[in-house]
Design an enzyme around this catalytic site. Structure first.
Site, PDB file in Angstrom:
ATOM      1  N   SER A  82      32.787  58.204  36.960  1.00 16.06           N
ATOM      2  CA  SER A  82      32.939  57.954  38.395  1.00 16.06           C
ATOM      3  C   SER A  82      31.764  57.174  38.983  1.00 16.06           C
ATOM      4  O   SER A  82      30.604  57.402  38.630  1.00 16.06           O
ATOM      5  CB  SER A  82      33.065  59.290  39.118  1.00 16.06           C
ATOM      6  OG  SER A  82      33.262  59.067  40.491  1.00 16.06           O
TER       7      SER A  82
ATOM      8  N   LYS B 107      36.010  56.351  41.823  1.00 19.20           N
ATOM      9  CA  LYS B 107      34.868  56.584  42.712  1.00 19.20           C
ATOM     10  C   LYS B 107      35.130  57.817  43.585  1.00 19.20           C
ATOM     11  O   LYS B 107      36.261  58.045  43.998  1.00 19.20           O
ATOM     12  CB  LYS B 107      34.712  55.317  43.566  1.00 19.20           C
ATOM     13  CG  LYS B 107      33.683  55.379  44.637  1.00 19.20           C
ATOM     14  CD  LYS B 107      32.324  55.063  44.101  1.00 19.20           C
ATOM     15  CE  LYS B 107      31.229  55.508  45.052  1.00 19.20           C
ATOM     16  NZ  LYS B 107      30.025  55.962  44.364  1.00 19.20           N
ATOM     17  N   GLY B 108      34.069  58.571  43.880  1.00 22.01           N
ATOM     18  CA  GLY B 108      34.208  59.807  44.650  1.00 22.01           C
ATOM     19  C   GLY B 108      34.963  59.617  45.962  1.00 22.01           C
ATOM     20  O   GLY B 108      34.674  58.692  46.709  1.00 22.01           O
TER      21      GLY B 108
ATOM     22  N   GLY C  94      25.202  56.915  47.675  1.00 23.23           N
ATOM     23  CA  GLY C  94      25.539  57.825  48.776  1.00 23.23           C
ATOM     24  C   GLY C  94      27.027  57.977  49.027  1.00 23.23           C
ATOM     25  O   GLY C  94      27.445  58.289  50.135  1.00 23.23           O
TER      26      GLY C  94
ATOM     27  N   CYS D  70      26.163  65.421  43.356  1.00 23.97           N
ATOM     28  CA  CYS D  70      25.552  64.137  43.709  1.00 23.97           C
ATOM     29  C   CYS D  70      24.190  64.361  44.376  1.00 23.97           C
ATOM     30  O   CYS D  70      24.106  65.070  45.380  1.00 23.97           O
ATOM     31  CB  CYS D  70      26.449  63.345  44.649  1.00 23.97           C
ATOM     32  SG  CYS D  70      25.712  61.748  45.062  1.00 23.97           S
TER      33      CYS D  70
ATOM     34  N   THR E  11      23.497  62.454  37.774  1.00 21.62           N
ATOM     35  CA  THR E  11      22.185  61.797  37.633  1.00 21.62           C
ATOM     36  C   THR E  11      21.015  62.745  37.920  1.00 21.62           C
ATOM     37  O   THR E  11      21.166  63.761  38.600  1.00 21.62           O
ATOM     38  CB  THR E  11      22.102  60.595  38.587  1.00 21.62           C
ATOM     39  OG1 THR E  11      22.420  61.039  39.902  1.00 21.62           O
ATOM     40  CG2 THR E  11      23.047  59.500  38.176  1.00 21.62           C
TER      41      THR E  11
ATOM     42  N   GLY F 157      29.025  55.628  31.897  1.00 21.77           N
ATOM     43  CA  GLY F 157      28.722  55.189  33.252  1.00 21.77           C
ATOM     44  C   GLY F 157      27.948  53.885  33.304  1.00 21.77           C
ATOM     45  O   GLY F 157      28.521  52.792  33.360  1.00 21.77           O
ATOM     46  N   THR F 158      26.617  53.993  33.231  1.00 26.42           N
ATOM     47  CA  THR F 158      25.728  52.834  33.405  1.00 26.42           C
ATOM     48  C   THR F 158      26.073  51.682  32.465  1.00 26.42           C
ATOM     49  O   THR F 158      25.913  50.512  32.836  1.00 26.42           O
ATOM     50  CB  THR F 158      24.266  53.303  33.200  1.00 26.42           C
ATOM     51  OG1 THR F 158      24.005  54.313  34.175  1.00 26.42           O
ATOM     52  CG2 THR F 158      23.273  52.178  33.387  1.00 26.42           C
TER      53      THR F 158
HETATM   54  C1  FMN Z   1      25.937  53.459  40.746  1.00 24.57           C
HETATM   55  C2  FMN Z   1      26.382  54.842  40.373  1.00 24.57           C
HETATM   56  C3  FMN Z   1      27.329  55.486  41.199  1.00 24.57           C
HETATM   57  C4  FMN Z   1      27.760  56.782  40.877  1.00 24.57           C
HETATM   58  N1  FMN Z   1      28.705  57.389  41.668  1.00 24.57           N
HETATM   59  C5  FMN Z   1      29.215  58.606  41.316  1.00 24.57           C
HETATM   60  C6  FMN Z   1      30.287  59.205  42.045  1.00 24.57           C
HETATM   61  O1  FMN Z   1      30.853  58.631  42.992  1.00 24.57           O
HETATM   62  N2  FMN Z   1      30.692  60.453  41.660  1.00 24.57           N
HETATM   63  C7  FMN Z   1      30.137  61.106  40.587  1.00 24.57           C
HETATM   64  O2  FMN Z   1      30.545  62.224  40.273  1.00 24.57           O
HETATM   65  N3  FMN Z   1      29.147  60.534  39.846  1.00 24.57           N
HETATM   66  C8  FMN Z   1      28.682  59.312  40.183  1.00 24.57           C
HETATM   67  N4  FMN Z   1      27.702  58.725  39.404  1.00 24.57           N
HETATM   68  C9  FMN Z   1      27.195  59.420  38.203  1.00 24.57           C
HETATM   69  C10 FMN Z   1      27.886  58.916  36.921  1.00 24.57           C
HETATM   70  O3  FMN Z   1      29.281  59.148  36.950  1.00 24.57           O
HETATM   71  C11 FMN Z   1      27.266  59.587  35.669  1.00 24.57           C
HETATM   72  O4  FMN Z   1      27.442  60.987  35.769  1.00 24.57           O
HETATM   73  C12 FMN Z   1      25.787  59.282  35.501  1.00 24.57           C
HETATM   74  O5  FMN Z   1      25.510  57.939  35.860  1.00 24.57           O
HETATM   75  C13 FMN Z   1      25.271  59.536  34.087  1.00 24.57           C
HETATM   76  O6  FMN Z   1      25.973  58.772  33.141  1.00 24.57           O
HETATM   77  P1  FMN Z   1      25.410  57.350  32.573  1.00 24.57           P
HETATM   78  O7  FMN Z   1      24.007  57.577  32.112  1.00 24.57           O
HETATM   79  O8  FMN Z   1      26.372  56.969  31.485  1.00 24.57           O
HETATM   80  O9  FMN Z   1      25.461  56.402  33.724  1.00 24.57           O
HETATM   81  C14 FMN Z   1      27.248  57.439  39.715  1.00 24.57           C
HETATM   82  C15 FMN Z   1      26.309  56.765  38.904  1.00 24.57           C
HETATM   83  C16 FMN Z   1      25.883  55.480  39.199  1.00 24.57           C
HETATM   84  C17 FMN Z   1      24.901  54.792  38.290  1.00 24.57           C
END
Ligand code: FMN
Length: 305
Positions: free
Chosen positions: A21, A45-46, A72, A130, A193, A265-266
């Site tokens: 997400s 997206k959330g 946010g 979050c 995160t 994610g990233t």
């Molecule tokens: C830009 C960005 C936006 C994110 N938005 C959300 C979100 O809307 N809802 C959510 O549960 N996690 C959100 N996350 C967290 C990611 O889904 C994920 O849990 C986190 O980035 C760790 O995984 P990764 O290291 O593969 O990115 C977001 C992360 C990033 C980098």
């Protein structure tokens, strides 16, 4: 032939790779670049009940081995989502998971109830973790009681399966995971995160408009892996591993630690086809190591010396 499908009990996935997400828009943003039908699934997206603007810019800052964000949770709200986005994605042959947010417990339940009649939605993921919404990065997933209350309320409001997404910003992750399980969660996903900060030495200003943000990417992988291992050892429900997965080998490590599936994610920011490469690399790993079914790898970490 290698079978990389996985069964979460409430949901069968064609492979263990789910786009995470907030890094994959509403799915539609990625359809010009990749065939979404190849994914195990994707998490949108959330979504809150109403549209939201999100945090002030800058919202993203690069670090040595990852990304700090303070997006946010901006979004279009459930009504516009159903009208403008859902018709474009509902026919896809992949699991569609809706990331649900709320200002309070009732809002989580209200979004879950609102979307409950759409059978094309495979599951909800409760974003109670979050770090970029409340001042100081505090979220419900830091309290076992609040986690239990939200999960229970949502479960009583809908029949769609519920995945609870946990925060790594806690002392004992298993305590929170067990509360989610007790509240009736069908699965757990982790991690969101890590609460973080960046400073520009020249200007002495924080690199993010919101001052604090959440760290993701390869920098968090070993800590996320540890938390997935601890959680999978503590709960009976399926665990979905997230955190710094960039390659098929990273994904396999999370599965060996105890995850049934993973989220990416990233890596989607590095290349829009990262998820597909990871799927291919998992298949190649299984072939190379004579693993017939990826499911057989879950929780097989060898602790013998
Ligand atoms: C830009 C960005 C936006 C994110 N938005 C959300 C979100 O809307 N809802 C959510 O549960 N996690 C959100 N996350 C967290 C990611 O889904 C994920 O849990 C986190 O980035 C760790 O995984 P990764 O290291 O593969 O990115 C977001 C992360 C990033 C980098």
């Amino acid at each position: 032939m290698v079978d990389i499908s996985v069964d979460l009990g409430f949901l069968k996935l064609k492979n263990p790779v789910i786009a995470a997400s907030g890094t994959f828009g509403y799915g539609t943003e990625f359809s010009p670049f990749i065939d979404l039908n190849r994914l195990g699934g994707f998490v949108v997206k959330g979504l809150y009940r109403e549209p939201r603007p999100g945090n002030p810019p800058p919202r993203l800052a690069e670090t040595a081995c990852g990304l700090i964000n303070s997006i946010g949770l901006p979004g279009i709200g459930v009504k516009r989502f159903l009208k403008e986005v859902f018709p474009q994605i509902k026919g896809l042959q992949t699991a569609i998971i809706i990331n649900i947010c709320g200002e309070n417990n009732q809002e989580y339940a209200s979004v879950a109830e609102y979307l409950d009649s759409y059978e094309e939605i495979s599951a909800y993921e409760l974003n109670i973790s979050c770090p970029n919404v409340k001042k100081g990065g505090i979220c419900p997933a830091q309290s076992p009681e609040e986690t239990y209350e939200i999960v229970k309320l949502v479960k009583n409001s809908c029949s769609t399966p519920v995945i609870t997404k946990l925060s790594p910003n806690v002392t004992d992750i298993t305590e929170i995971a067990l509360s989610a399980q007790e509240g009736g969660s069908d699965a757990i996903s982790l991690v969101n995160t890590f609460l973080a900060m960046g400073i520009d030495a020249k200007t002495r200003k924080p690199t993010l408009g919101n001052v604090l943000g959440g760290l993701s990417g390869p920098a968090i992988k070993p800590i996320a892996l540890r938390m997935v291992y601890q959680t999978a050892s503590a709960v009976q429900i399926p665990v979905i591993g997230i955190g710094g997965i960039m390659t098929g080998k990273d994904a396999v490590e999370f599965i060996i630690a105890g995850a049934k599936a993973v989220q990416v994610g990233t890596a989607n920011f590095a290349s829009p086809d990262s998820t597909l490469k990871i799927i291919d690399e998992i298949t190649a790993f299984c072939k190379e190591h004579y693993i017939k079914q990826i499911q057989d790898l879950t929780g097989t970490v060898d602790l013998n010396s």
